[in-house]
Scaffold this active site. Structure first.
Site, PDB file in Angstrom:
ATOM      1  N   GLU B  53      -0.791   5.309 -10.809  1.00  0.00           N
ATOM      2  CA  GLU B  53       0.075   4.039 -10.290  1.00  0.00           C
ATOM      3  C   GLU B  53      -0.530   3.066  -9.647  1.00  0.00           C
ATOM      4  O   GLU B  53      -0.890   2.174  -9.331  1.00  0.00           O
ATOM      5  CB  GLU B  53       1.335   4.186  -9.857  1.00  0.00           C
ATOM      6  CG  GLU B  53       2.520   4.050 -11.430  1.00  0.00           C
ATOM      7  CD  GLU B  53       2.170   5.390 -11.719  1.00  0.00           C
ATOM      8  OE1 GLU B  53       1.902   6.836 -10.881  1.00  0.00           O
ATOM      9  OE2 GLU B  53       3.199   6.721 -12.441  1.00  0.00           O
ATOM     10  N   PHE B 115      17.610  11.218 -11.208  1.00  0.00           N
ATOM     11  CA  PHE B 115      17.012  11.653 -11.437  1.00  0.00           C
ATOM     12  C   PHE B 115      15.401  10.493 -11.714  1.00  0.00           C
ATOM     13  O   PHE B 115      15.782   9.710 -12.346  1.00  0.00           O
ATOM     14  CB  PHE B 115      15.918  12.536 -13.038  1.00  0.00           C
ATOM     15  CG  PHE B 115      15.463  12.682 -13.214  1.00  0.00           C
ATOM     16  CD1 PHE B 115      14.203  13.526 -12.044  1.00  0.00           C
ATOM     17  CD2 PHE B 115      13.995  12.455 -14.128  1.00  0.00           C
ATOM     18  CE1 PHE B 115      13.107  14.632 -13.109  1.00  0.00           C
ATOM     19  CE2 PHE B 115      13.378  12.888 -14.508  1.00  0.00           C
ATOM     20  CZ  PHE B 115      12.611  13.422 -13.485  1.00  0.00           C
ATOM     21  N   GLN B 116      14.752  10.610 -10.825  1.00  0.00           N
ATOM     22  CA  GLN B 116      13.783   9.896 -10.619  1.00  0.00           C
ATOM     23  C   GLN B 116      14.043   8.153 -10.684  1.00  0.00           C
ATOM     24  O   GLN B 116      13.425   7.799 -10.309  1.00  0.00           O
ATOM     25  CB  GLN B 116      12.370   9.428 -11.533  1.00  0.00           C
ATOM     26  CG  GLN B 116      12.002  10.658 -12.402  1.00  0.00           C
ATOM     27  CD  GLN B 116      10.573  10.622 -12.931  1.00  0.00           C
ATOM     28  OE1 GLN B 116      10.521   9.701 -14.545  1.00  0.00           O
ATOM     29  NE2 GLN B 116       9.312  11.061 -12.773  1.00  0.00           N
ATOM     30  N   LYS B 165      17.190   0.846 -16.425  1.00  0.00           N
ATOM     31  CA  LYS B 165      16.819   0.657 -18.492  1.00  0.00           C
ATOM     32  C   LYS B 165      17.822   0.209 -19.237  1.00  0.00           C
ATOM     33  O   LYS B 165      16.917  -0.058 -19.962  1.00  0.00           O
ATOM     34  CB  LYS B 165      16.191   2.394 -18.430  1.00  0.00           C
ATOM     35  CG  LYS B 165      16.218   3.033 -19.655  1.00  0.00           C
ATOM     36  CD  LYS B 165      15.601   4.218 -20.054  1.00  0.00           C
ATOM     37  CE  LYS B 165      15.167   4.679 -21.504  1.00  0.00           C
ATOM     38  NZ  LYS B 165      15.069   6.380 -21.179  1.00  0.00           N
ATOM     39  N   MET B 483     -17.598   5.445   9.087  1.00  0.00           N
ATOM     40  CA  MET B 483     -17.377   4.177   9.721  1.00  0.00           C
ATOM     41  C   MET B 483     -16.343   4.946  10.404  1.00  0.00           C
ATOM     42  O   MET B 483     -16.724   4.478  12.227  1.00  0.00           O
ATOM     43  CB  MET B 483     -16.168   3.200   9.210  1.00  0.00           C
ATOM     44  CG  MET B 483     -15.907   1.901   9.975  1.00  0.00           C
ATOM     45  SD  MET B 483     -17.265   0.860  10.565  1.00  0.00           S
ATOM     46  CE  MET B 483     -17.559  -0.049   9.446  1.00  0.00           C
TER      47      MET B 483
HETATM   48  C1  LIG Z   1      -6.500   5.314   2.843  1.00  0.00           C
HETATM   49  C2  LIG Z   1      -7.021   5.177   3.682  1.00  0.00           C
HETATM   50  N1  LIG Z   1      -6.879   6.025   4.676  1.00  0.00           N
HETATM   51  C3  LIG Z   1      -8.109   6.113   5.794  1.00  0.00           C
HETATM   52  C4  LIG Z   1      -8.365   4.909   6.142  1.00  0.00           C
HETATM   53  C5  LIG Z   1      -9.467   5.134   7.457  1.00  0.00           C
HETATM   54  N2  LIG Z   1     -11.072   4.445   7.352  1.00  0.00           N
HETATM   55  C6  LIG Z   1     -11.896   4.036   7.264  1.00  0.00           C
HETATM   56  S1  LIG Z   1     -13.522   3.752   6.916  1.00  0.00           S
HETATM   57  C7  LIG Z   1     -13.421   5.880   6.320  1.00  0.00           C
HETATM   58  C8  LIG Z   1     -14.402   6.485   5.802  1.00  0.00           C
HETATM   59  C9  LIG Z   1     -14.925   6.232   4.614  1.00  0.00           C
HETATM   60  O1  LIG Z   1     -16.063   6.809   4.105  1.00  0.00           O
HETATM   61  P1  LIG Z   1     -16.984   6.472   3.157  1.00  0.00           P
HETATM   62  O2  LIG Z   1     -16.145   6.333   1.866  1.00  0.00           O
HETATM   63  O3  LIG Z   1     -17.857   7.571   2.834  1.00  0.00           O
HETATM   64  O4  LIG Z   1     -17.191   5.439   3.696  1.00  0.00           O
HETATM   65  P2  LIG Z   1     -18.696   5.166   4.747  1.00  0.00           P
HETATM   66  O5  LIG Z   1     -17.924   4.900   5.733  1.00  0.00           O
HETATM   67  O6  LIG Z   1     -19.588   6.339   5.072  1.00  0.00           O
HETATM   68  O7  LIG Z   1     -19.567   4.079   4.086  1.00  0.00           O
HETATM   69  C10 LIG Z   1     -12.343   6.406   7.007  1.00  0.00           C
HETATM   70  C11 LIG Z   1     -10.832   7.534   6.605  1.00  0.00           C
HETATM   71  C12 LIG Z   1      -9.209   3.760   5.412  1.00  0.00           C
HETATM   72  N3  LIG Z   1      -9.020   3.194   5.426  1.00  0.00           N
HETATM   73  N4  LIG Z   1      -8.001   4.221   3.723  1.00  0.00           N
END
Ligand SMILES: Cc1ncc(C[n+]2csc(CCOP(=O)(O)OP(=O)(O)O)c2C)c(N)n1
Ligand SMILES: [Mg+2]
Lengths: 169, 587
Positions: B53, B115-116, B165, B483
């Site tokens: 979803e 439920f749900q 529902k 990042m």
């Molecule tokens: C749902 C979610 N969890 C954690 C983060 C924190 N976060 C930001 S960038 C990142 C790393 C992303 O890694 P990747 O997809 O390999 O991209 P890259 O930076 O290596 O290009 C994380 C964990 C986020 N933005 N979103």
């Protein structure tokens, strides 16, 4: 006013009386870290299903502006008015104050109640419940005086407010 | 007009049709079976079955952002609704119009831990623009139409309609959209004339003007973007765009300084810092844009135009705040500028542009592509070059790859750039691409993703296959949460705690398992061929590109620093530790 100075504002909000509207307002305040010093709500127009919420809050001028703008953009909100800025206004609150005491203290509490135009709405041999109506400051002062005289419980309604004169929301 | 009595489900479908909805992204379940039954019986509205979803909401966002229409989602009660929460929050943060229908247990069971059952309106109240629980069948049609009005007018956003529902099964009267007038929600679109006049006078007197424009311009529509271009050319002022605003002004134009903010260009951020009059248009002074507020554009007067009163004076106090729709206000701005024959003093403007050219000459985005390893920036640029003569839409996930895409893929038009800006939701890219490709079946849709992000909604590969959506997913695979690794390097003494992608699937086999082509590339010499091959394949492709795992994203304004203290990778040879405890606290 200085940008960093915190001041108190009474804000009146006219809302559709539908379920969840109070939760929206409260959620807005808690979610964005705004203060609520007092909050009252009741239906004021049964035919139009409208309620009036009165919030007493405090913040810097920028925060107060934010609060009003954030409130205004909630969908079920009709009008937001900052009574503190709109001009002179009347603010009233009701409190029920229970005092449990005997002897001289009991008598003294009655005397003070009289000065404050508070009414005893319940009495037993050992206690009074006073009803006092006034500005929050007046109620604060009354409560302070009751403290050494056997003050044991307080229930306050929170502030209802309206602007003076012909001005309306 | 005589009321038509239908079933609740029929009312919902009729309202969707009357609102011009062509497609719904959804996932069935017990509470919404009556709606799915109704969907089965008709063929006006297409249903796209996602595999989670959250993805349904992102798909609807992609659809909405690439068309300017409202995206529609349908999910079941309980887990269906809670799974949608991330998507709804994402849409709220980025002001994307979405209507999300959630199933609910029958009204007599609400509050019984049935439920749900979940308190969907309670859970989604802070992450929607508005939400409704329909308990009265008489209000069903009105609520449906109102939801579209609320989602798409003013500052757009997600709206949830929770549908018990019994309401779907029972009888309900139908009202046409025209029969519904909203009582309270009617946002102002025209800006205050006197304020606009004052603003134009202020801008005309500027010596160092800058236009700082955001996603609000795109939300206002293609016409608003045209007007922005016209106005910018008339004034001769430099313009910068936020991450959400990319495409609102053509990137190839000389007056365009590139993106602003944490990973914006040097020339943009320096111009923001040194300007004397700033015009913020549909941009909200996000902390990723402003850096340290204490040092933000210290010598400037500011004008802000926004449809949302609460965006004005929120983070940054402005001198003139104009509430109104960007398109409408721009129209007035142009009229006034012409009528008053305003002109920014030529010698001042020349001097300003000279300064800007000085910053530009740093070429802050430049990189060297060596023989042995592929630079991630190079992948973006190569794909940009390869798709230039096609109608191309880009989506991204979140991380370094997102910033490189924003920096290096030049966007010439609005609606072609879909990214999760405000919430920064990993897992946005592929489902958003689904929505875009559904809306534009003949266009090229590229999703730039990372090795970590792709795993967050990887199940959507099945949706791509089922609907033969020829999305090109490009993984800039640095085997890191790049990042995160970058911040750990700069702020946490290179302690790479849990940011290495230890076990990644074989993306070629994975693609094949889902029924489409997977490609890999790890040699710079092969990159162009790989891209060509990817674009020629008639169907979904995942292209897994091994990129330099040490590359950091520059320029960068470290958290808590002002605009004029950007780190320029090249200059500092990158990779200097940032000496600041303050930065460690900030996100
Ligand atoms: C749902 C979610 N969890 C954690 C983060 C924190 N976060 C930001 S960038 C990142 C790393 C992303 O890694 P990747 O997809 O390999 O991209 P890259 O930076 O290596 O290009 C994380 C964990 C986020 N933005 N979103
Ligand atoms: Mg990575």
């Amino acid at each position: 006013m200085k940008e960093t100075e915190i001041s108190k504002h009474t804000i009146s909000v006219l809302v559709d009386n539908e379920s969840g509207v109070l939760a929206r307002v409260i959620g807005l305040f808690s979610g964005r870290g705004y203060n609520i010093e007092s909050l009252t709500v009741a239906e004021v127009d049964a035919r139009a299903h409208q309620s009036r919420i009165t919030v007493v809050t405090s913040g810097t001028p920028m925060v107060i502006e934010q609060i009003k703008a954030q409130l205004s953009r909630l969908v079920p909100i009709h009008k937001v008015s900052d009574l503190t800025l709109a001009g002179p206004s009347v603010e009233r609150e009701l409190a029920l104050v229970k005092v449990i005491a005997a002897g001289e203290k009991r008598v003294e509490s009655l005397r003070i109640a009289d000065i404050f135009k508070a009414r005893a709405v319940d009495a037993t041999n050992d206690s009074f419940v006073y009803e006092i109506i006034g500005s929050p400051e007046k109620i604060d002062a009354f409560i302070k005086l009751m403290e050494p005289l056997g003050l044991s419980e307080i229930s306050r309604t929170g502030v209802a407010a309206i602007s003076r004169g012909t001005l309306t929301m | 007009m005589a009321e038509r009595i239908l079933s609740g489900s029929e009312v919902v479908l009729q309202a969707l049709a009357d609102q011009g909805v062509e497609v719904v992204f959804g996932y069935p379940g017990g509470a919404v079976l009556p709606l799915y039954d109704e969907i089965f019986k008709q063929n006006r509205i297409r249903h796209v079955l996602v595999r989670h979803e959250q993805a349904a909401v992102h798909a609807a966002e992609g659809y909405a952002r690439s068309t300017g229409k409202v995206g529609v989602v349908l999910v079941t009660s309980g887990p269906g609704a809670t799974n949608a929460v991330t998507g709804l929050t994402d849409a709220l943060m980025d002001s994307i119009p979405v209507v999300c229908l959630t199933g609910q247990v029958p009204t007599h069971l609400i509050g019984n831990d049935a439920f749900q059952e979940a308190d969907t309106t309670g859970i989604t109240r802070p992450c929607t623009k508005h939400n409704y629980l329909v308990k009265n069948p008489d209000k069903l049609a009105r609520t449906m139409h109102e939801a579209f009005h609320v989602a798409s007018s003013g500052r757009p956003g997600p709206v949830v309609i929770d549908l018990p529902k019994d309401i779907l099964v029972g009888k309900a009267p139908y009202l046409e959209p025209a029969q519904v007038q909203h009582r309270t929600y009617n946002p102002v679109v025209k800006g205050d004339r006197a304020q606009i006049e004052e603003a134009m006078e202020m801008l005309a007197s500027a010596k160092k003007p800058i236009l700082y424009c955001g996603g609000g311009v795109i939300n206002s529509g293609t016409q608003a973007c045209k007007l922005l271009t016209e106005f910018t050319r008339m004034t001769g002022a430099p313009i910068t765009l936020t991450l959400m605003g990319l495409g609102a002004y053509p990137a190839s134009d000389n007056q365009y300084l590139g993106m602003v903010g944490m990973h914006g260009t040097y020339e943009s951020n320096m111009s923001m810092h040194d300007c004397d009059v700033m015009v913020a248009i549909g941009a909200r002074f996000d902390d990723r844009v402003t850096g340290n507020l204490d040092f933000f554009a210290p010598n400037s007067q500011k004008i802000q135009i926004d449809i949302d009163q609460s965006s004005i004076n929120k983070n940054v106090p402005v001198d003139i705040g104009i509430v109104g729709d960007v398109g409408h206000v721009l129209e007035d701005m142009i009229k006034i500028w012409k009528a008053k024959q305003y002109k920014i003093e030529a010698s001042a403007l020349d001097g300003w542009w000279k300064e800007i050219e000085g910053w530009r000459s740093k070429r802050c985005l430049s990189y060297k592509q060596p023989k042995d390893v592929i630079k991630p920036q190079h992948v973006i640029r190569s794909i940009h070059a390869a798709t230039r003569d096609r109608k191309t839409y880009i989506t991204t996930d979140v991380g370094q790859h997102q910033m490189w895409a924003a920096q290096h893929f030049g966007f010439e038009h609005p609606y072609e750039w879909m990214t999760s800006g405000g919430l920064g939701t990993m897992g946005y890219g592929m489902p958003a691409a689904l929505g875009v490709q559904v809306a534009h079946p003949d266009a090229t849709v590229v999703c730039f993703t990372g090795d970590a992000s792709i795993m967050m909604n990887i199940q959507e590969c099945a949706t791509m296959t089922q609907y033969r959506l020829p999305i090109k997913t490009v993984i800039l695979n640095n085997r890191y949460m790049g990042m995160v690794r970058q911040w750990q390097q700069l702020l946490h003494g290179s302690r790479y705690s849990e940011s290495y992608s230890e076990t990644l699937p074989d993306f070629v086999k994975l693609s094949e398992a889902f029924g489409f082509t997977g490609l890999t590339c790890n040699n710079p010499a092969d990159l162009d061929d790989a891209i060509k091959q990817m674009l020629e394949i008639d169907g979904p492709v995942i292209l897994d590109v091994a990129v330099d795992d040490k590359e950091n994203c520059y320029p960068m304004i470290p958290s808590g620093k002002p605009h004029n203290e950007m780190l320029l990778g090249q200059e500092t040879k990158g990779d200097e530790a940032i000496d600041s405890d303050e930065g460690m606290v900030l996100v």
